[in-house]
Design a protein around this motif. Structure first.
Motif, PDB file in Angstrom:
ATOM      1  N   PRO A  91       0.832  -1.205   0.000  1.00 23.93           N
ATOM      2  CA  PRO A  91       0.000   0.000   0.000  1.00 23.93           C
ATOM      3  C   PRO A  91       0.870   1.260   0.000  1.00 23.93           C
ATOM      4  O   PRO A  91       1.952   1.287   0.601  1.00 23.93           O
ATOM      5  CB  PRO A  91      -0.796  -0.121   1.310  1.00 23.93           C
ATOM      6  CG  PRO A  91      -0.800  -1.584   1.616  1.00 23.93           C
ATOM      7  CD  PRO A  91       0.528  -2.100   1.137  1.00 23.93           C
ATOM      8  N   ILE A  92       0.397   2.287  -0.668  1.00 19.29           N
ATOM      9  CA  ILE A  92       1.185   3.509  -0.808  1.00 19.29           C
ATOM     10  C   ILE A  92       1.584   4.072   0.554  1.00 19.29           C
ATOM     11  O   ILE A  92       2.717   4.540   0.740  1.00 19.29           O
ATOM     12  CB  ILE A  92       0.403   4.552  -1.624  1.00 19.29           C
ATOM     13  CG1 ILE A  92       0.228   4.061  -3.062  1.00 19.29           C
ATOM     14  CG2 ILE A  92       1.127   5.901  -1.610  1.00 19.29           C
ATOM     15  CD1 ILE A  92      -0.624   4.951  -3.920  1.00 19.29           C
ATOM     16  N   PHE A 102       9.107   6.906  -7.448  1.00 26.49           N
ATOM     17  CA  PHE A 102       9.049   5.935  -8.545  1.00 26.49           C
ATOM     18  C   PHE A 102       7.605   5.543  -8.877  1.00 26.49           C
ATOM     19  O   PHE A 102       7.383   4.677  -9.723  1.00 26.49           O
ATOM     20  CB  PHE A 102       9.868   4.696  -8.196  1.00 26.49           C
ATOM     21  CG  PHE A 102      11.346   4.939  -8.164  1.00 26.49           C
ATOM     22  CD1 PHE A 102      12.039   5.235  -9.329  1.00 26.49           C
ATOM     23  CD2 PHE A 102      12.049   4.883  -6.978  1.00 26.49           C
ATOM     24  CE1 PHE A 102      13.403   5.467  -9.308  1.00 26.49           C
ATOM     25  CE2 PHE A 102      13.420   5.102  -6.944  1.00 26.49           C
ATOM     26  CZ  PHE A 102      14.098   5.403  -8.109  1.00 26.49           C
ATOM     27  N   LEU A 103       6.644   6.200  -8.239  1.00 23.60           N
ATOM     28  CA  LEU A 103       5.238   6.047  -8.585  1.00 23.60           C
ATOM     29  C   LEU A 103       4.782   7.100  -9.592  1.00 23.60           C
ATOM     30  O   LEU A 103       3.741   6.936 -10.235  1.00 23.60           O
ATOM     31  CB  LEU A 103       4.358   6.196  -7.333  1.00 23.60           C
ATOM     32  CG  LEU A 103       4.281   5.046  -6.343  1.00 23.60           C
ATOM     33  CD1 LEU A 103       3.515   5.509  -5.107  1.00 23.60           C
ATOM     34  CD2 LEU A 103       3.598   3.844  -6.971  1.00 23.60           C
ATOM     35  N   ASN A 183      -0.068   1.802  -9.321  1.00 26.91           N
ATOM     36  CA  ASN A 183       0.509   2.187  -8.025  1.00 26.91           C
ATOM     37  C   ASN A 183       1.569   1.212  -7.542  1.00 26.91           C
ATOM     38  O   ASN A 183       1.779   1.048  -6.333  1.00 26.91           O
ATOM     39  CB  ASN A 183      -0.581   2.370  -6.962  1.00 26.91           C
ATOM     40  CG  ASN A 183      -1.457   3.583  -7.238  1.00 26.91           C
ATOM     41  OD1 ASN A 183      -0.976   4.592  -7.748  1.00 26.91           O
ATOM     42  ND2 ASN A 183      -2.730   3.480  -6.926  1.00 26.91           N
ATOM     43  N   ILE A 184       2.258   0.577  -8.495  1.00 24.97           N
ATOM     44  CA  ILE A 184       3.422  -0.238  -8.176  1.00 24.97           C
ATOM     45  C   ILE A 184       4.664   0.568  -8.547  1.00 24.97           C
ATOM     46  O   ILE A 184       4.860   0.891  -9.722  1.00 24.97           O
ATOM     47  CB  ILE A 184       3.414  -1.567  -8.958  1.00 24.97           C
ATOM     48  CG1 ILE A 184       2.190  -2.406  -8.581  1.00 24.97           C
ATOM     49  CG2 ILE A 184       4.693  -2.356  -8.707  1.00 24.97           C
ATOM     50  CD1 ILE A 184       2.031  -3.666  -9.421  1.00 24.97           C
ATOM     51  N   GLY A 211       8.030  -5.177  -0.092  1.00 27.78           N
ATOM     52  CA  GLY A 211       9.140  -4.616   0.664  1.00 27.78           C
ATOM     53  C   GLY A 211      10.502  -4.696   0.023  1.00 27.78           C
ATOM     54  O   GLY A 211      11.515  -4.432   0.688  1.00 27.78           O
ATOM     55  N   ARG A 212      10.587  -5.041  -1.282  1.00 26.25           N
ATOM     56  CA  ARG A 212      11.889  -5.107  -1.943  1.00 26.25           C
ATOM     57  C   ARG A 212      11.708  -4.931  -3.453  1.00 26.25           C
ATOM     58  O   ARG A 212      10.585  -4.955  -3.972  1.00 26.25           O
ATOM     59  CB  ARG A 212      12.586  -6.441  -1.665  1.00 26.25           C
ATOM     60  CG  ARG A 212      11.745  -7.662  -2.000  1.00 26.25           C
ATOM     61  CD  ARG A 212      12.605  -8.897  -2.203  1.00 26.25           C
ATOM     62  NE  ARG A 212      13.410  -8.794  -3.409  1.00 26.25           N
ATOM     63  CZ  ARG A 212      14.189  -9.777  -3.867  1.00 26.25           C
ATOM     64  NH1 ARG A 212      14.262 -10.927  -3.204  1.00 26.25           N
ATOM     65  NH2 ARG A 212      14.883  -9.630  -4.966  1.00 26.25           N
ATOM     66  N   TRP A 213      12.829  -4.767  -4.155  1.00 27.23           N
ATOM     67  CA  TRP A 213      12.812  -4.618  -5.611  1.00 27.23           C
ATOM     68  C   TRP A 213      12.980  -5.981  -6.292  1.00 27.23           C
ATOM     69  O   TRP A 213      13.842  -6.763  -5.913  1.00 27.23           O
ATOM     70  CB  TRP A 213      13.929  -3.693  -6.067  1.00 27.23           C
ATOM     71  CG  TRP A 213      13.775  -2.259  -5.642  1.00 27.23           C
ATOM     72  CD1 TRP A 213      14.401  -1.650  -4.597  1.00 27.23           C
ATOM     73  CD2 TRP A 213      12.941  -1.274  -6.252  1.00 27.23           C
ATOM     74  NE1 TRP A 213      14.017  -0.336  -4.514  1.00 27.23           N
ATOM     75  CE2 TRP A 213      13.114  -0.072  -5.521  1.00 27.23           C
ATOM     76  CE3 TRP A 213      12.074  -1.286  -7.338  1.00 27.23           C
ATOM     77  CZ2 TRP A 213      12.447   1.103  -5.853  1.00 27.23           C
ATOM     78  CZ3 TRP A 213      11.407  -0.104  -7.676  1.00 27.23           C
ATOM     79  CH2 TRP A 213      11.598   1.069  -6.931  1.00 27.23           C
TER      80      TRP A 213
END
Length: 262
Positions: A91-92, A102-103, A183-184, A211-213
């Motif tokens: 969630p944002i 980055f959104l 919103n990713i 929580g990560r790339w």
């Protein structure tokens, strides 16, 4: 795998020309820099700084006439990239502060205009997050034709969505824009990929999920490791290998990625 990567760039400058290069990889997630070389001919003073994305940038003034840069590095890389089907959307309100930008729409990623397409592509995805980004990557791979000479430095995600053709930069911009419209958070990555054909500098994207790339490469049919990241950014405007402030012609470019002896 240990990879030996590098490139040689040969220029012709009409006058003394300020230049920023972004050519040095740094140790980080999925890679360790074992050794590196950086050669400039003719020799000129160079200063280095780190930009807002953590990229190593080299600043100099190229003299009038022929000018060349050669960089090389031996890098320990991961043979695979992580895959996490079902990993959840963040969630944002729970995103880290340094991920929020980055959104946003950017010069080449008009995410505010691609929401309908993103919704169509991901309509059958049950779990928001990784599976949405993977559906986008797969759709681009299957629906956008890879072809050199079909785009230029001004081509954006909107153009690629309309014309359905492009190169790795265009695939990446479209993937990021579609993710952002859902919103990713998504960021551009440029660097080297082992066994890329034809060999060139390469681009792909990462999406922030659970929580990560995570890495996504729409030019490939399946997850592929042995990558060397050189730079991250919002889009191509942030990750140019060369930014020149004056007339300077790139005459030749050679890129190599080879397995190195351990």
């Amino acid at each position: 795998m240990h990879l030996h990567v590098g490139c040689t760039l040969q220029f012709e400058a009409q006058d003394n020309t300020p230049v920023i290069f972004m050519l040095r990889p740094r140790s980080g997630s999925g890679q360790w820099i074992i050794s590196e070389e950086y050669e400039i001919m003719p020799h000129v003073p160079v200063t280095e700084f780190t930009d807002r994305y953590g990229n190593l940038c080299q600043r100099l003034v190229a003299p009038a006439g022929p000018f060349s840069v050669r960089t090389a590095a031996t890098v320990q890389t991961n043979d695979t990239i992580d895959v996490a089907h079902g990993a959840p959307f963040v969630p944002i309100e729970d995103l880290p502060d340094d991920v929020l930008h980055f959104l946003l729409p950017s010069r080449y990623c008009q995410s505010d205009q691609l929401g309908e397409l993103a919704a169509d592509i991901t309509a059958t995805v049950e779990t928001p997050g990784y599976d949405q980004a993977e559906a986008i990557r797969r759709w681009i791979n299957q629906n956008i034709r890879y072809e050199y000479g079909t785009s230029d430095a001004s081509t954006s995600a909107i153009d690629t969505a309309a014309h359905r053709v492009g190169v790795c930069r265009d695939f990446t911009h479209l993937g990021m824009a579609l993710c952002r419209s859902l919103n990713i958070p998504a960021r551009m990555v440029v660097g080297y990929l082992h066994e890329l054909k034809p060999m060139d500098l390469h681009a792909w994207f990462e999406a922030y999920i659970d929580g990560r790339w995570y890495t996504f490469d729409a030019t490939q049919t399946e997850p592929k490791g042995n990558r060397v990241t050189v730079a991250y950014g919002r889009d191509a405007a942030d990750v140019a290998f060369t930014t020149q402030f004056g007339p300077m012609l790139l005459n030749t470019m050679e890129v190599w990625v080879k397995a190195a002896e351990q």
